[in-house]
Design an enzyme around this catalytic site. Structure first.
Site, PDB file in Angstrom:
ATOM      1  N   LYS A  35     -10.070   0.007  -2.210  1.00  0.00           N
ATOM      2  CA  LYS A  35      -9.933  -0.373  -0.810  1.00  0.00           C
ATOM      3  C   LYS A  35     -10.288   0.785   0.110  1.00  0.00           C
ATOM      4  O   LYS A  35      -9.522   1.730   0.227  1.00  0.00           O
ATOM      5  CB  LYS A  35      -8.490  -0.828  -0.533  1.00  0.00           C
ATOM      6  CG  LYS A  35      -8.235  -1.147   0.946  1.00  0.00           C
ATOM      7  CD  LYS A  35      -6.834  -1.710   1.151  1.00  0.00           C
ATOM      8  CE  LYS A  35      -6.524  -1.837   2.649  1.00  0.00           C
ATOM      9  NZ  LYS A  35      -5.172  -2.334   2.898  1.00  0.00           N
ATOM     10  N   ASP A  76       0.863  -1.183   0.000  1.00  0.00           N
ATOM     11  CA  ASP A  76       0.000   0.000   0.000  1.00  0.00           C
ATOM     12  C   ASP A  76       0.897   1.230   0.000  1.00  0.00           C
ATOM     13  O   ASP A  76       1.555   1.527   0.996  1.00  0.00           O
ATOM     14  CB  ASP A  76      -0.876   0.024   1.257  1.00  0.00           C
ATOM     15  CG  ASP A  76      -2.012  -0.990   1.167  1.00  0.00           C
ATOM     16  OD1 ASP A  76      -1.927  -1.887   0.300  1.00  0.00           O
ATOM     17  OD2 ASP A  76      -2.958  -0.884   1.956  1.00  0.00           O
ATOM     18  N   LYS A  99      -6.992   3.459  -2.679  1.00  0.00           N
ATOM     19  CA  LYS A  99      -7.534   3.453  -1.324  1.00  0.00           C
ATOM     20  C   LYS A  99      -8.186   4.795  -1.023  1.00  0.00           C
ATOM     21  O   LYS A  99      -7.779   5.809  -1.559  1.00  0.00           O
ATOM     22  CB  LYS A  99      -6.398   3.242  -0.309  1.00  0.00           C
ATOM     23  CG  LYS A  99      -5.933   1.828  -0.169  1.00  0.00           C
ATOM     24  CD  LYS A  99      -4.781   1.731   0.847  1.00  0.00           C
ATOM     25  CE  LYS A  99      -5.250   1.836   2.282  1.00  0.00           C
ATOM     26  NZ  LYS A  99      -4.176   1.433   3.242  1.00  0.00           N
TER      27      LYS A  99
END
Lengths: 802, 275
Positions: free
Chosen positions: B211, B155, B175
């Site tokens: 996400k 990430d 995200k």
């Protein structure tokens, strides 16, 4: 459909990840019906009224067809009993201080809160609408309506001084309209001190439940009464003594029929017709959000009607793709399932939609249907119709639920032309992230409500209404209150029905004008022409009528106007309209003031003309002076129009705009020939209307004298004055489809004809039914009533956020 | 992972053409939570599915190998075996989608998962998480080290200075936030991002994953997120390759709801194993 999957196991669902049923139990609705042994009655004077020997109509579950209960079909005596109860209750209710009425409405709101589950399950059960919409929107809004109107009642003595409640109000509901539509109308009526008799369509028990809840508050039985019966009982309701107004919401054709049958009846008629809405999607829009706007408008059980969708050509493909994608995700099913977007509306709504879609197809349209919706009647899938040829009958017809008809446009100007090119004028939304463009469209649309970048928002403090064939009755906000008020001291409306009035022949033929004796005394002036398009012109019929003075001597010749002259005058007024509407209020005011000064200068001539018609010189001078004052007063008021509303839950303002009616026809009374003329004209012009005016029949000379000043001062066509046979001219104006409103001050028969004929384009009319008005009194001659009648409201919602 | 996003020519005119109306998006966000409810078997199945999307996360300054080990065990056995049996899904190999730790704990996680005989991927936040305000050189090195330790998903906190000046970066997943901000995964923001993912797919054929992270704590929240994906992107996005929920406490609430669904009783704190 959700229900067919009822036996799925967790294991299966884990793979498919589908939606399941979320059934809302309707046990409490059935239990309530059981308390009435499944035989409902009327609810009158705080009690159930179950008369014997009435036809009974079943109340059915629109989806299963199961018979839930039966309702008695009212007869005339039931209607009379309800009106009598309302009339008795009115005497007490209308005299109460506003604070007491406010308290009652607050108690009713709490009563609804206590029984909200019963209300929402019953409403969803019998209408088939999605329970989510009823529970999350309708019921809270019903409570809000009561609370907001309680506040209105509380402040009534202060804010509505000079107005009084009309009396008993009859409310006629059509079967397609929801319980909430009723709340929008009974709340303001009760708040201002009226009492109500509702004609409930057979088989709709929710209004009965509400009446029972109100009845159980104990105090004031009889202010809210419910009668089960079809809209065809409307004339019986309207003709009951004491009924001062009848409000109808339903289909356009039903409204037209009611308008005709109620002509000349005692009650005034307020119409709110049709349910189609409009959405304009520009290339500057947030297209995904606009697509959600389409869902809100047509496929979420919020509105009773369909949607006309105008999409800018440059984003047509992109929008259609998104719409189709979105439609595939819609879910339909039993309304009592908490996770459906759309319920069903019964067989009649299904068949209507089916017919429309088939016809559209046969006229060459593309039809796209999608969504997880059961394929049996009465369920109908979300439907998108496109490529409908512009001239096909379906383009003109009202779009039914749940159909969306999409058509492209090239420029904003073209969008306005297309949008305004229908007889409907209910609500519309504009989607554009360019504020200038959004406002241009919002102001230009001829509808009652415009939402910018939203669709279907509602709030009790924002008026909802329409124009053109959507009817001119209002609910919500200040406009909703005035629907049930009249200026203090106005006499009650009595029926002036003339049974033998022949609508086919009234005013059809013009009586011949023959020479009427020798011209004696000083030679009369040259004949006056018709004042059309800014100049005097000879009438089409090439004949004149003579005007006699009070001694029976010939005073002057005036032109004998006819149908062709009215046509010309209306055309001239239409041509002048765009220029006048866009003039700033200040410019309108200065023209009215200039006209007032011209009138002042002409005082000797005007006074002497009045004197010849038997008015004392002193009174004549007063009439001229008052006329001057009226022009100045309305000139000043032209500047203070509309205001901004602030609505809870919405960030951003709602503008309450006052827009001109358009071409306004005025048939002036015989009394006060100059003052009435000036008062009506000034109010009309101040609000931006253009005018076709028929002056006093016995004494048209002062009005024609003023025309000489108007010829030099006013833009051509702004005011047109046509003399001639009043009945004939009235007929031509009332039947003219392109006259947007008509004020008639004349005979009772003429009033009745005007009401009847207005059904053609459903123009708002204001008639005096043969009763003279005190034009020299401030309230009747220049009161706020004129201002209210001279313009229509538009609510423009401007949500904000970045 | 689905096929890698090989990127596309940067065309800023796409971005400048995008219109987002905030009040309208807020209304949509409200609606979506009210309109798509699931109950009973459907709710249980959806909750189990939600478990498979969770990046079970611990991102604390005091993480040690023991709590990472416990986390990994919970990732492998997210719901009590007897509850799964009662629902007849015990043979589905139900695990969370990944475990997510700081770079320094990747080693611990890989070891613990291996010991548990699991192939659950280890994700690591890297590149100066959560601010991303470190030099490009150390950021790249951080990624390299995490991968070396066995992390298979990274990430990345993008350099927002570059974004705000119009210099974008590409990715396989986007995200909502790091989970460490004051406002994290909210519906309105997610709606805008999901619509961007769909537009990108329509234009290029590349499916980008999504996400949401931070603040998703209750089982009910997770259901709303699932229906949001289903509504805005469709069922094809409801797979761990394209959808993850970054969460630490969500799993225990889901387990409690499953317990209630199976037994009809509310669980005591000690009835369910901690993570």
């Amino acid at each position: 459909m959700a229900a067919t999957h009822a036996q799925r196991s967790t294991r299966e669902i884990f793979t498919t990840l589908e939606y399941g049923p979320v059934p809302e139990s309707h046990a409490c609705a059935l239990a309530w019906l059981d308390t009435q042994d499944r035989h409902l009655g009327h609810y009158v004077n705080g009690k159930w009224l179950k008369p014997e020997r009435r036809n009974s109509v079943p109340c059915r579950d629109p989806i299963t067809g199961e018979n839930l209960a039966s309702c008695p079909q009212a007869q005339a005596e039931d209607v009379a009993a309800a009106v009598e109860a309302a009339r008795t209750a009115w005497e007490n209710w209308s005299g109460l201080p506003g604070a007491s009425r406010a308290q009652y409405l607050t108690r009713l709101a709490k009563m609804i809160q206590k029984h909200q589950r019963l209300l929402w399950t019953l409403e969803s059960l019998v209408t088939g609408r999605a329970v989510r919409e009823v529970r999350d929107r309708d019921i809270p809004l019903a409570q809000q309506l009561l609370q907001c109107h309680a506040v209105q009642a509380y402040t009534q003595e202060e804010t509505l001084a000079g107005w009084e409640p009309m009396g008993v109000i009859g409310l006629i509901l059509s079967p397609t309209f929801s319980f909430l539509e009723m709340m929008w109308r009974i709340c303001p009526a009760l708040a201002v001190g009226c009492t109500v008799v509702v004609l409930v369509p057979p088989g709709s028990p929710t209004p009965l439940l509400l009446a029972q809840l109100a009845g159980e508050l104990g105090s004031f039985p009889g202010i809210l009464n419910m009668i089960n019966g079809p809209a065809s009982l409307g004339p019986i309701l309207a003709s009951q003594p004491g009924v001062q107004k009848v409000t109808f919401c339903g289909a356009v054709e039903e409204g037209r029929v009611l308008r005709r049958t109620l002509a000349g009846q005692g009650a005034e008629l307020g119409l709110a017709l049709g349910a189609e809405s409009l959405l304009v999607l520009t290339e500057a829009a947030d297209v995904d959000s606009a697509v959600e706007g389409v869902v809100d408008a047509a496929w979420s059980d919020r509105s009773a009607g369909g949607l006309r969708l105008l999409i800018q050509e440059s984003v047509w493909d992109e929008t259609m793709r998104r719409l189709r994608e979105r439609m595939a995700r819609l879910r339909g099913g039993r309304g009592l399932d908490g996770a459906v977007d759309m319920g069903a509306r019964g067989a009649a709504a299904h068949d209507l939609a089916q017919r429309y879609v088939r016809e559209a197809q046969s006229q060459g349209a593309q039809v796209f249907q999608a969504g997880d919706v059961p394929s049996v009647s009465p369920f109908f899938p979300p439907t998108l119709v496109s490529d409908l040829p512009p001239a096909s009958p379906c383009t003109q017809a009202e779009v039914p639920w749940p159909v969306v008809v999409a058509s492209p446009f090239r420029t904003a100007k073209e969008a306005l032309a297309v949008a305004n090119g229908t007889p409907r004028g209910g609500s519309a939304s504009v989607w554009s992230e360019r504020p200038g463009q959004a406002l241009e469209l919002g102001y230009g649309l001829r509808v009652g409500t415009v939402w910018i970048n939203a669709h279907g928002l509602r709030h009790p403090e924002v008026p909802i209404g329409g124009c053109k064939e959507s009817g001119s009755s209002w609910h919500g906000g200040p406009d909703g209150l005035y629907e049930y008020l009249r200026p203090s001291g106005t006499p009650a409306r009595l029926p002036s029905l003339s049974e033998n009035l022949n609508y086919d022949t009234f005013g059809l033929a013009v009586p011949l004008t023959l020479p009427s004796g020798p011209e004696i005394g000083p030679s009369p002036a040259a004949p006056y022409g018709l004042f059309i398009g800014g100049r005097f012109q000879a009438p089409g019929a090439r004949s004149s009528r003579c005007i006699q003075d009070s001694k029976g001597n010939l005073h002057a010749y005036v032109a004998e106007g006819g149908a062709k002259d009215i046509r010309g005058a209306v055309e001239a007024a239409h041509q002048a309209a765009p220029g006048w509407v866009t003039r700033p209020p200040g410019a309108r005011a200065s023209l009215l003031w200039a006209l007032a000064s011209a009138l002042e200068r002409r005082e000797p001539a005007l006074a002497s003309a009045l004197e010849r018609h038997g008015v004392e010189l002193k009174t004549a001078k007063v009439e001229v002076e008052l006329s001057v004052r009226r022009l100045r007063a309305w000139g000043a008021r032209a500047q203070a129009q509309g205001h901004v509303l602030q609505v809870a839950e919405l960030r951003g303002p709602v503008l309450r705009l006052r827009e001109p009616l358009g071409v306004l026809a005025i048939v002036c009374p015989d009394e006060w020939p100059l003052l009435a003329f000036a008062s009506l004209l000034a109010a009309a012009l101040a609000h931006g209307n253009t005018v076709v005016l028929v002056p006093s029949g016995v004494c048209p000379i002062p009005a024609l004298e003023v025309c000489q000043d108007m010829a030099t001062l006013l833009p051509a066509g702004l005011v047109n004055v046509v003399t001639g046979d009043r009945d004939h001219l009235t007929r031509c104006l009332a039947l003219h489809q392109d006259v947007q409103a008509l004020w008639y001050f004349g005979s009772a028969q003429g009033s009745q004809f005007v009401e009847w004929a207005s059904a053609g384009n459903l123009k708002p009319v204001w008639v005096n039914r043969g009763h003279p008005r005190a034009w020299d009194q401030e309230a009747q001659g220049a009161g706020p009533e004129l201002g209210l009648r001279a313009a229509r409201t538009k609510a423009l919602w401007l949500p904000m956020g970045d | 992972m689905s096929a890698r996003n090989l990127g596309t020519e940067l065309d800023l005119s796409w971005i400048s053409k995008i219109q987002v109306n905030q009040p309208a998006v807020l209304r949509r966000a409200e609606q979506i939570q009210a309109r798509r409810v699931v109950k009973k078997e459907w709710q249980a199945a959806w909750l189990l599915k939600a478990v498979t999307f969770i990046d079970l996360t611990t991102l604390s300054g005091d993480d040690t190998s023991s709590n990472v080990q416990r986390l990994c065990y919970k990732a492998k056995y997210p719901i009590r075996e007897d509850l799964l049996k009662a629902l007849n899904v015990h043979d589905k190999g139900l695990t969370t989608a990944a475990v997510c730790v700081y770079p320094a704990r990747v080693c611990d996680a890989v070891k613990a998962l291996k010991a548990a005989g699991s192939t659950i991927p280890v994700a690591s936040v890297a590149t100066g998480f959560p601010a991303g305000q470190t030099h490009l050189k150390t950021r790249l090195e951080e990624i390299r080290l995490a991968v070396e330790d066995g992390a298979t998903e990274i990430d990345v906190v993008i350099n927002r200075t570059l974004v705000l000046t119009g210099q974008w970066e590409g990715s396989d997943f986007i995200k909502t936030s790091t989970g460490k901000e004051t406002v994290n995964a909210t519906f309105p923001v997610a709606i805008v991002m999901l619509r961007a993912i769909r537009d990108f797919f329509w234009k290029t054929g590349n499916k980008i994953g999504f996400k949401p992270a931070g603040g998703i704590r209750s089982a009910k929240d997770s259901l709303a997120w699932l229906s949001l994906i289903k509504e805005e992107l469709g069922d094809e996005w409801l797979t761990p390759e394209l959808f993850r929920i970054g969460a630490s406490t969500l799993l225990s609430d889901i387990e409690r709801q499953i317990y209630h669904h199976v037994t009809g009783r509310y669980a005591a704190y000690h009835d369910l194993p901690m993570s």
